[in-house]
Design an enzyme around this catalytic site. Structure first.
Site, short mmCIF file in Angstrom:
data_model
loop_
_atom_site.label_atom_id
_atom_site.label_comp_id
_atom_site.label_asym_id
_atom_site.label_seq_id
_atom_site.Cartn_x
_atom_site.Cartn_y
_atom_site.Cartn_z
N SER A 127 0.83 -1.20 0.00
CA SER A 127 0.00 0.00 0.00
C SER A 127 0.86 1.25 0.00
O SER A 127 1.97 1.27 0.56
CB SER A 127 -0.87 -0.02 1.26
OG SER A 127 -1.45 1.23 1.49
N TYR A 152 -1.96 -1.57 11.02
CA TYR A 152 -2.23 -2.04 9.65
C TYR A 152 -1.11 -1.59 8.71
O TYR A 152 -0.52 -2.40 7.98
CB TYR A 152 -3.58 -1.52 9.15
CG TYR A 152 -3.71 -1.60 7.65
CD1 TYR A 152 -3.97 -2.80 7.02
CD2 TYR A 152 -3.50 -0.47 6.85
CE1 TYR A 152 -4.04 -2.88 5.64
CE2 TYR A 152 -3.57 -0.53 5.48
CZ TYR A 152 -3.85 -1.74 4.87
OH TYR A 152 -3.90 -1.82 3.50
N LYS A 156 2.14 -3.69 6.48
CA LYS A 156 2.53 -3.61 5.06
C LYS A 156 4.03 -3.34 4.95
O LYS A 156 4.72 -3.94 4.12
CB LYS A 156 1.71 -2.54 4.34
CG LYS A 156 0.24 -2.87 4.22
CD LYS A 156 0.01 -4.14 3.41
CE LYS A 156 -1.43 -4.60 3.37
NZ LYS A 156 -1.62 -5.94 2.80
N1 UFG Z 1 -13.19 10.64 3.60
C1 UFG Z 1 -14.20 11.50 3.98
N2 UFG Z 1 -15.34 10.96 4.52
C2 UFG Z 1 -15.51 9.62 4.69
C3 UFG Z 1 -14.46 8.75 4.31
C4 UFG Z 1 -13.33 9.31 3.77
O1 UFG Z 1 -14.09 12.73 3.85
O2 UFG Z 1 -16.55 9.20 5.22
C5 UFG Z 1 -11.98 11.20 3.00
C6 UFG Z 1 -10.73 10.91 3.82
O3 UFG Z 1 -10.54 11.90 4.81
C7 UFG Z 1 -9.65 10.92 2.74
C8 UFG Z 1 -10.38 10.42 1.49
O4 UFG Z 1 -11.76 10.60 1.75
O5 UFG Z 1 -9.25 12.23 2.50
C9 UFG Z 1 -10.10 8.97 1.20
O6 UFG Z 1 -10.36 8.20 2.37
P1 UFG Z 1 -10.42 6.62 2.36
O7 UFG Z 1 -10.73 6.18 3.75
O8 UFG Z 1 -11.30 6.13 1.27
O9 UFG Z 1 -8.93 6.21 1.95
P2 UFG Z 1 -7.55 6.50 2.69
O10 UFG Z 1 -6.70 7.21 1.70
O11 UFG Z 1 -7.72 7.12 4.00
O12 UFG Z 1 -7.07 5.01 2.99
C10 UFG Z 1 -6.72 4.15 1.95
C11 UFG Z 1 -6.96 2.70 2.32
C12 UFG Z 1 -6.05 2.24 3.43
C13 UFG Z 1 -4.65 2.60 3.11
C14 UFG Z 1 -4.52 4.06 2.77
C15 UFG Z 1 -3.15 4.40 2.30
O13 UFG Z 1 -8.29 2.51 2.74
O14 UFG Z 1 -6.13 0.85 3.52
O15 UFG Z 1 -5.39 4.37 1.69
O16 UFG Z 1 -2.99 5.77 2.25
F1 UFG Z 1 -3.85 2.35 4.19
#
Ligand code: UFG
Length: 341
Positions: A127, A152, A156
């Site tokens: 990741s 988590y 990785k």
């Molecule tokens: N977000 C919101 N509201 C929500 C969910 C997410 O505003 O209800 C925003 C988050 O703050 C972020 C973006 O949308 O800015 C993406 O969030 P995600 O949770 O979809 O993805 P992340 O980038 O946080 O996480 C993903 C994977 C993880 C991994 C990570 C690596 O889910 O497994 O990328 O950066 F570790």
């Protein structure tokens, strides 16, 4: 002669899409899955798309006896694509030992078994979380890894190190770690897709559940980041493009084209999109307004991450072909299909 490829976690979100692409390319696929975050129905979805039902074995990779027995019966395996792991960032903070056992103990057991094969071509599901908030964007594979924000993320990083150290001395192991950016979307047939259990933690499944009426309102976590519109930027990649990258990486190893016994590739589109851009794109493809409000930042979120994909483009001869709109439309079609049942 066809190659026999094992896909651990092959009934999960990314795994199932990889099984489809492998079967489309003529590989014989054996899926191992403990069904902890998936369902046997996924086998039907895969079979509807490819016309071939993959061989399925249900067991947990922490069960050394079953694992060893499996490889005794399948000594002709030439490749393993390893997805089986727990993946909820928040849960990993609460249950670190579950994550270290499930994601790392099982990896060690698996690598030990592979030593008995004639050749072990191994693809690891890593990741972009290993980079944390990178100092430079887009992120190349040369960017340093940062202290992990969660157990988590740490699994990785450590997983990559375990594989690198093992490949260095192994006579049979050749490995590639693929560092995914943000996988979203579903197969265009809507026969397979993401099936989050409970409240989705990730942006796109949350959005599609609001659009279908399962949830009220999306909380946008922060609009005071130093980005164009104040919301976080990510590199959202269509899961089908991501699946094809696995096939390209596997072929590189099977055809012995790798230059090192352990290689790492970023897999993303190279394009960053803000949360508000994702919302706008979703409204466009679904033709409906999305109810959202801006709330405070989510702990652990980084400001921006998007991939430099030059290495994957040139070395794997792979490139993402689908855009954000394609991915969001496929996720929306999938959501509508599963709620009809
Ligand atoms: N977000 C919101 N509201 C929500 C969910 C997410 O505003 O209800 C925003 C988050 O703050 C972020 C973006 O949308 O800015 C993406 O969030 P995600 O949770 O979809 O993805 P992340 O980038 O946080 O996480 C993903 C994977 C993880 C991994 C990570 C690596 O889910 O497994 O990328 O950066 F570790």
């Amino acid at each position: 002669m066809t190659s026999k490829i094992v896909v651990t976690g092959g009934l999960g979100f990314i795994g199932s899409h990889v099984v489809v692409e492998l079967q489309n390319e003529g590989f014989e696929v054996v899926v191992i899955d403990n069904l902890s975050n998936s369902s046997k129905d996924v086998l039907k979805g895969i079979t509807e798309i490819t016309g071939i039902e993959p061989i399925f074995e249900e067991f947990d990779l922490r069960d050394k006896f079953s694992l060893s027995d499996f490889f005794k019966r399948n000594s002709d395996v030439t490749g393993v694509i390893h997805f089986a792991a727990s993946k909820a960032v928040g849960e990993s903070v609460q249950l670190p030992l579950l994550y270290y056992e499930n994601n790392l103990a099982s990896l060690v057991y698996l690598l030990k078994e592979l030593e008995q094969l004639k050749e072990a071509n191994f693809i690891f599901s890593s990741s972009c979380t290993v980079y944390g908030q990178a100092d430079e964007l887009p992120i190349t594979e040369a960017a340093p890894t940062k202290v992990a924000e969660s157990p988590y993320g740490n699994t990785k990083q450590i997983g990559e190190e375990i594989i690198r150290d093992t490949a260095k001395v192994s006579k049979v192991l050749n490995a590639i770690a693929l560092r995914y950016f943000n996988p979203i979307g579903a197969h265009e047939s809507a026969n397979i897709g993401e099936l989050p259990i409970g409240t989705p933690q990730n942006l796109v499944p949350y959005i599609t559940q609001i659009a279908i009426g399962l949830r009220e309102q999306l909380s946008v976590f922060g609009d005071d980041y130093p980005t164009n519109d104040g919301t976080c930027i990510r590199d959202y990649i269509h899961v089908v493009d991501l699946a094809k990258a696995h096939v390209a990486a596997l072929k590189r190893l099977l055809e012995k084209k790798n230059t090192e016994n352990y290689e790492v590739f970023n897999i993303g589109t190279g394009k960053g999109s803000s949360v508000l851009e994702v919302i706008n794109a979703f409204e466009e493809v679904s033709n409906q307004k999305l109810n959202y409000k801006i709330v405070g930042r989510r702990a652990g979120d980084i400001t921006a991450a998007y991939a430099d994909t030059t290495k994957a483009n040139e070395v794997l001869d792979w490139k993402s072909e689908l855009n954000l709109q394609d991915a969001l439309l496929s996720a929306w079609n999938w959501e509508q299909k599963i709620r009809q049942i």
